[in-house]
Design a protein around this motif. Structure first.
Motif, mmCIF file in Angstrom:
data_model
loop_
_atom_site.group_PDB
_atom_site.id
_atom_site.type_symbol
_atom_site.label_atom_id
_atom_site.label_comp_id
_atom_site.label_asym_id
_atom_site.label_seq_id
_atom_site.Cartn_x
_atom_site.Cartn_y
_atom_site.Cartn_z
ATOM 1 N N GLU A 35 28.701 38.136 38.333
ATOM 2 C CA GLU A 35 29.499 37.978 39.669
ATOM 3 C C GLU A 35 29.303 37.693 40.703
ATOM 4 O O GLU A 35 27.931 38.058 41.719
ATOM 5 C CB GLU A 35 30.494 38.735 39.853
ATOM 6 N N SER A 43 40.430 36.411 40.428
ATOM 7 C CA SER A 43 42.984 36.369 40.314
ATOM 8 C C SER A 43 42.863 38.351 40.712
ATOM 9 O O SER A 43 44.285 39.095 41.063
ATOM 10 C CB SER A 43 43.158 35.954 39.654
ATOM 11 N N THR A 44 42.111 39.325 40.221
ATOM 12 C CA THR A 44 41.834 40.710 39.792
ATOM 13 C C THR A 44 42.866 41.436 41.120
ATOM 14 O O THR A 44 43.860 42.165 40.780
ATOM 15 C CB THR A 44 41.290 40.639 39.061
ATOM 16 N N LEU A 50 51.014 45.276 37.193
ATOM 17 C CA LEU A 50 52.058 45.757 35.961
ATOM 18 C C LEU A 50 51.977 45.615 34.629
ATOM 19 O O LEU A 50 49.955 44.831 34.298
ATOM 20 C CB LEU A 50 53.268 44.462 35.674
ATOM 21 N N HIS A 351 43.806 34.286 30.915
ATOM 22 C CA HIS A 351 44.531 35.184 30.884
ATOM 23 C C HIS A 351 45.707 35.700 32.012
ATOM 24 O O HIS A 351 45.466 35.109 32.903
ATOM 25 C CB HIS A 351 44.274 36.425 31.233
ATOM 26 N N GLY A 354 46.336 39.991 32.779
ATOM 27 C CA GLY A 354 44.732 40.087 32.295
ATOM 28 C C GLY A 354 44.718 41.499 32.813
ATOM 29 O O GLY A 354 43.557 42.358 31.933
ATOM 30 N N THR A 356 47.213 43.566 32.210
ATOM 31 C CA THR A 356 47.191 44.355 30.870
ATOM 32 C C THR A 356 46.246 44.265 29.471
ATOM 33 O O THR A 356 47.008 44.569 28.468
ATOM 34 C CB THR A 356 48.829 43.595 30.268
HETATM 35 C C1 LIG Z 1 50.284 37.156 42.266
HETATM 36 C C2 LIG Z 1 49.886 37.110 40.190
HETATM 37 C C3 LIG Z 1 50.327 38.870 40.212
HETATM 38 C C4 LIG Z 1 49.878 38.847 39.356
HETATM 39 N N1 LIG Z 1 49.822 40.642 38.663
HETATM 40 C C5 LIG Z 1 49.442 40.671 36.994
HETATM 41 C C6 LIG Z 1 50.499 41.538 37.063
HETATM 42 O O1 LIG Z 1 51.000 42.516 36.817
HETATM 43 N N2 LIG Z 1 49.937 42.338 36.096
HETATM 44 C C7 LIG Z 1 48.959 41.400 34.833
HETATM 45 O O2 LIG Z 1 48.898 42.299 33.970
HETATM 46 N N3 LIG Z 1 48.147 40.176 35.324
HETATM 47 C C8 LIG Z 1 48.791 39.769 36.571
HETATM 48 N N4 LIG Z 1 48.064 39.087 37.233
HETATM 49 C C9 LIG Z 1 47.283 37.877 36.339
HETATM 50 C C10 LIG Z 1 46.285 38.771 36.437
HETATM 51 O O3 LIG Z 1 45.440 38.799 38.212
HETATM 52 C C11 LIG Z 1 45.146 37.839 36.190
HETATM 53 O O4 LIG Z 1 45.413 37.423 34.689
HETATM 54 C C12 LIG Z 1 43.550 39.079 35.662
HETATM 55 O O5 LIG Z 1 42.966 38.902 37.373
HETATM 56 C C13 LIG Z 1 42.629 38.205 35.440
HETATM 57 O O6 LIG Z 1 41.045 38.537 35.421
HETATM 58 P P1 LIG Z 1 39.892 37.696 35.339
HETATM 59 O O7 LIG Z 1 39.313 38.923 35.293
HETATM 60 O O8 LIG Z 1 40.281 37.027 33.603
HETATM 61 O O9 LIG Z 1 40.032 36.880 35.762
HETATM 62 P P2 LIG Z 1 39.315 36.604 37.945
HETATM 63 O O10 LIG Z 1 39.500 37.905 38.412
HETATM 64 O O11 LIG Z 1 39.441 35.571 38.601
HETATM 65 O O12 LIG Z 1 37.261 37.115 37.630
HETATM 66 C C14 LIG Z 1 36.602 35.832 37.316
HETATM 67 C C15 LIG Z 1 35.692 36.376 37.892
HETATM 68 O O13 LIG Z 1 34.714 35.220 37.582
HETATM 69 C C16 LIG Z 1 33.645 35.064 39.176
HETATM 70 N N5 LIG Z 1 33.048 34.057 38.112
HETATM 71 C C17 LIG Z 1 33.797 32.690 38.084
HETATM 72 N N6 LIG Z 1 32.786 32.098 37.737
HETATM 73 C C18 LIG Z 1 31.557 32.912 38.242
HETATM 74 C C19 LIG Z 1 29.676 31.627 38.238
HETATM 75 N N7 LIG Z 1 29.591 30.623 37.340
HETATM 76 N N8 LIG Z 1 29.653 32.418 38.358
HETATM 77 C C20 LIG Z 1 29.547 34.449 38.263
HETATM 78 N N9 LIG Z 1 30.747 34.697 38.658
HETATM 79 C C21 LIG Z 1 31.559 33.441 38.110
HETATM 80 C C22 LIG Z 1 34.360 34.937 40.074
HETATM 81 O O14 LIG Z 1 33.909 34.880 40.865
HETATM 82 C C23 LIG Z 1 35.800 36.306 39.803
HETATM 83 O O15 LIG Z 1 35.319 37.350 39.816
HETATM 84 C C24 LIG Z 1 49.234 38.540 37.978
HETATM 85 C C25 LIG Z 1 48.236 37.138 39.034
HETATM 86 C C26 LIG Z 1 49.356 36.613 40.001
HETATM 87 C C27 LIG Z 1 47.871 35.529 40.548
#
Ligand SMILES: Cc1cc2nc3c(=O)[nH]c(=O)nc-3n(C[C@H](O)[C@H](O)[C@H](O)COP(=O)(O)OP(=O)(O)OC[C@H]3O[C@@H](n4cnc5c(N)ncnc54)[C@H](O)[C@@H]3O)c2cc1C
Length: 836
Positions: A35, A43-44, A50, A351, A354, A356
């Motif tokens: 990471e 985004s997390t 929810l 996602h 994501g 969920t």
């Molecule tokens: C305002 C808002 C409200 C939301 N509410 C909900 C909800 O209620 N329920 C729900 O299910 N979803 C919700 N979501 C969606 C949810 O936040 C995302 O779907 C979820 O967090 C995605 O997780 P992820 O692990 O795919 O991405 P991320 O959390 O973005 O993680 C990706 C990670 O990859 C790392 N990364 C990227 N490139 C590299 C690299 N080259 N080397 C090393 N690390 C790297 C980044 O630093 C990051 O930490 C919401 C989103 C928003 C914007």
């Protein structure tokens, strides 16, 4: 940091960490996560947490269900509180269409095993006393649903993964990914290299940047999403003081927002029109815990409806607005599975829900990576459901549309309008002039049905209650009036489709099926290789056509091909248009290393016109330069012929069960052929027909589709493919598993059902099938058969109920309908029309 690992997961959001956890749980404890900053800093951290179980997709529904169940166990495993609150979730309905959607969804949920309760407005009021229920006609509730603290969930998964031996490296950025000659991957980070067998990209908003490191186009572009948190409200505080339960998550679907209690106040999250795509080229290198400036104007109509529904929301001051990036794909479902064209490179990206999905997506991806197959049908989230057409401009338009339509009614016949028309076949204009109402598949415009030229819906047809975002008809161009209304029931186009079916049956129809996926397989090793991977014997004679299947190693069905031997060492394979990238990629990854076989994708070089109906031979004989009599050109053969000056391959096969031909031609000659056929066919009553007519006609023949009747979850023999599986031809992929499966017996059997008592809503697929109130299966397709005059469905049921005459019940939009198992192919069971 380890320098060697079984798998490297890139990205420490909830999705990446869940993937690592599941890999470790499957025994791959020598896996590593990297990471670039802190866990959850993408985004997390700002997700509202929810956990909506509601989803009409069979794949996504199962993924969500698994997540919610897993999250309930994590505290015990990790010792960390994940903040899971099963406060339930209520979705309100203001229209009959919305209630239809809920009834349809409740059926899908029942087949997956998710509990859904229907509530009256009064019951809603009892649970959510702050909600004004004026105008509400009903609601559904998920008792198992609720919310969680996303960062705590991620930390719990991380601890559990570490305890199982996996390693997490924070503040470590992947800067390059390279394939080594050995087939291993070298993941280069700013802290050193890791050599591994498998790479998982779970990089959230960075998905496209990660994809670029390995030369692939990942169809993910985020969209901005906001939610508002209010100050505490006295009534909510008072409820808490009295020890009353939380009111749960409230969703006003018809006004496109969600709301829940948050620290004595309320949290409102609208899905508005006009939310812009963001991070088109990826976030900046120093992006961390990033939010965008708030834009409350965009949310104004939703805030108004929220205040009308929950007046307390308007009475509490705004404490904070979160505006963050939410990853999107063109259809709003995530991208989970193998990366096209790359061995052992996996995507867990895109996602939008994501938090969920993380549990289930991590679980299935780990199954896929470690065991070679997922255990549930993942076609709905497979990265290969998009093709090369899904480039930046397309993604911006489609992803913004997917976001804006999160809460609109998901009609089964909905056709979204953004980024269209994109891929047009040459006869597009001609079909349009004939009244085509188009649908879109894999970027292609394809006629769904044909409206009379002066036909349009009236104001009365379109009248609908005051609904903020729901349109039950597609938008049209300036000056045009809508011609179709979407529905879960028989809609305005029903009779027009009937007329198309009748014309195909009585006379002759012409259909544009150029979207078919087309491959050529050639070389000295081609026949042997195809025989080793496909179920049916490869035809010996040039010009022979066969239907054949590619199975999984477990004996489930992965792909279907119409295969023609077009030269001694050359084969032409045709499969479903939407599965082009999926089928091509799967085949390519199975190629032998000895270079004796090559595959060429010829989809965009060849068009396909389907000529079908009892008069089709007479039409063809007027324009073809060869003898097309039954003796010279029998069923299941192919011939090269010319129509006017255009050479083509004609195949005597079709998907509608009539005498007919598929004409595979150089795409640039399509209109020459089209015009010749239409001119020659005029005296025989030729008319165009669309996909909806084809779907009705194929149902009457019990013809099966991948993703419906055919799936990796069902053995090929459960899906009724006995005639196409040749156990005597020698080994082929999935054969041994099928033999074992035969030995232990089957759990399902595909049947054709005649559904009785239907007046305006046929089965659509995914309805529960019950016997004496007990679930015994699910429908996979359904509709009305115009030649037989029957409402029909295909269904997977328990084998003991598969005998002809067995009676079961099918639940359609909340109504129970009696259904009887009838012999397959209710229309023309002996295939007389095809053979004549
Ligand atoms: C305002 C808002 C409200 C939301 N509410 C909900 C909800 O209620 N329920 C729900 O299910 N979803 C919700 N979501 C969606 C949810 O936040 C995302 O779907 C979820 O967090 C995605 O997780 P992820 O692990 O795919 O991405 P991320 O959390 O973005 O993680 C990706 C990670 O990859 C790392 N990364 C990227 N490139 C590299 C690299 N080259 N080397 C090393 N690390 C790297 C980044 O630093 C990051 O930490 C919401 C989103 C928003 C914007």
């Amino acid at each position: 940091m380890r320098t060697h690992a079984r798998a490297v997961v890139i990205g420490g959001g909830v999705v990446g960490v869940s993937t690592l956890y599941h890999l470790a749980r499957k025994g791959w404890s020598d896996s590593v996560l990297v990471e670039r900053r802190e866990l959850t800093s993408g985004s997390t951290w700002h997700a509202a947490g929810l956990l909506p179980l509601f989803n009409l997709s069979y794949s996504v529904g199962q993924i969500h269900k698994y997540s919610v169940a897993l999250y309930g166990t994590l505290e015990q495993e990790s010792g960390l509180d994940v903040g899971l609150r099963k406060v339930s979730n209520i979705r309100l309905a203001r229209t009959r269409d919305r209630m239809d959607e809920y009834h349809y969804y409740a059926g899908v949920a029942a087949t997956i095993g998710v509990t859904v309760k229907f509530l009256t407005p009064q019951e809603v009021k009892e649970i959510w006393p702050l909600c004004n229920v004026d105008g509400i006609i009903g609601a559904i509730q998920h008792p198992e649903d609720g919310y969680i603290q996303p960062a705590d969930l991620t930390q719990a998964l991380a601890r559990a993964a570490r305890e199982r031996g996996a390693e997490i490296n924070r503040h470590t950025t992947v800067i390059a990914i390279e394939r080594r000659p050995s087939g291993e991957w070298k993941v280069a980070t700013d802290k050193g290299d890791i050599v591994c067998e498998h790479v998982v990209s779970a990089t959230g908003n960075f998905a496209r940047a990660t994809g670029r490191m390995v030369g692939i186009n990942v169809p993910v572009i985020p969209v901005q999403h906001q939610y508002i948190v209010t100050e505490a409200h006295p009534e909510i505080v008072a409820r808490k003081a009295k020890g009353l339960p939380e009111m749960g998550v409230l969703r006003e679907s018809d006004s496109s927002w969600y709301m829940r209690e948050e620290a004595g106040g309320l949290l409102l999250g609208p899905y508005e029109k006009g939310a812009p795509a963001c991070y088109v080229d990826g976030p900046s290198a120093d992006s961390e815990y990033e939010l965008f400036p708030e834009d409350l104007d965009r949310l104004a109509p939703h805030i108004e409806t929220a205040i009308a529904r929950v007046p307390a929301f308007g009475e509490a001051g705004v404490k904070k607005v979160y505006n963050g990036a939410i990853a999107y794909t063109p259809d709003g479902s995530p991208i989970v599975g193998p990366a096209p064209g790359l061995k052992n490179f996996w995507l867990n990206e895109g996602h939008s829900f994501g938090v969920t999905a993380a549990g289930g997506a991590g679980w299935q991806l780990a199954e896929w990576i470690v065991d070679g197959e997922p255990t549930i049908d993942m076609l709905g989230v497979d990265p290969r459901r998009f093709g090369a057409y899904a480039e930046t401009g397309y993604l911006i338009e489609k992803n913004e549309e997917a976001y804006a339509r999160v809460f609109t009614v998901h009609y089964p016949d909905e056709e979204r309008v953004a980024a269209r028309p994109l891929r047009q076949t040459p006869c597009y204009g001609r079909m349009k002039a004939l009244g085509a109402v188009f649908g879109s598949i894999y970027g292609w415009e394809r006629p769904n049905w044909f409206a009379p030229l002066d036909y349009a819906l009236s104001e009365a047809d379109l009248a609908k209650p005051d609904v903020l975002l729901n349109e039950n008809h597609p938008a049209v161009g300036p000056g045009e009036r809508p011609r179709e209304k979407w529905s879960f029931r028989r809609s305005n186009y029903f009779d027009f489709v009937g007329a198309e079916c009748r014309n195909v049956h009585d006379n002759v129809g012409l259909q544009d099926m150029s979207a078919f996926a087309k491959l050529e397989v050639s070389g000295p090793g081609a026949e042997g290789w195809l025989n080793s991977i496909l179920t049916n014997r490869i035809p010996k004679a040039v010009g022979r056509v066969t239907l054949t299947y590619l199975l999984t190693s477990r004996g489930g069905v992965r792909a279907e091909f119409t295969l023609t031997r077009i030269a001694p060492e050359r084969f032409y394979l045709v499969s479903a248009g939407a599965l082009e990238a999926h089928d091509f990629d799967t085949m390519e990854k199975l190629l032998p290393a000895d270079m004796s076989v090559r595959i060429d994708k010829v989809t965009t070089q060849r068009g396909v016109l389907v000529l079908a109906g009892p008069r089709s031979r007479e039409v063809l004989s007027k324009v073809a330069d060869i003898d097309v009599s039954n003796q010279a050109f029998p069923w299941l053969t192919a011939r090269r012929l010319s129509i006017r000056s255009a050479g083509l391959i004609a195949m005597r096969v079709n998907f509608v069960g009539e005498l007919g031909y598929e004409l595979h031609h150089p795409i640039e000659m399509q209109n020459t052929i089209f015009d010749a056929l239409m001119a020659a066919g005029a005296v025989f009553g030729i008319k165009p027909f669309g996909i909806r007519a084809m779907d009705s006609l194929r149902l009457e023949k019990s013809y099966k589709l991948v993703g419906r009747e055919l799936s990796i979850e069902y053995a090929a023999l459960e899906s009724g493919l006995e005639r196409f599986v040749d156990f005597d031809k020698g080994p082929f992929l999935g054969r041994d598993a099928l033999v074992t499966w035969c030995g232990k017996g089957f759990e399902n059997k595909i049947v054709t059902l005649e559904v009785q008592g239907v007046s305006d809503a046929d089965a659509r697929g995914s309805e529960p099938v019950t016997k004496d109130g007990v679930m015994v299966g699910r429908t996979t397709s359904g509709g009305y058969g115009w030649r037989t005059g029957k409402s029909l469905a295909l269904a997977m049921v328990k084998p003991e109920l598969s005998n002809i005459g067995s009676e079961v019940d099918v639940r359609i939009l909340g109504e129970t309908r009696r259904a009887v198992v009838v012999p397959d192919s209710p229309y023309d069971p002996k295939n007389a029309a095809l053979r004549q």
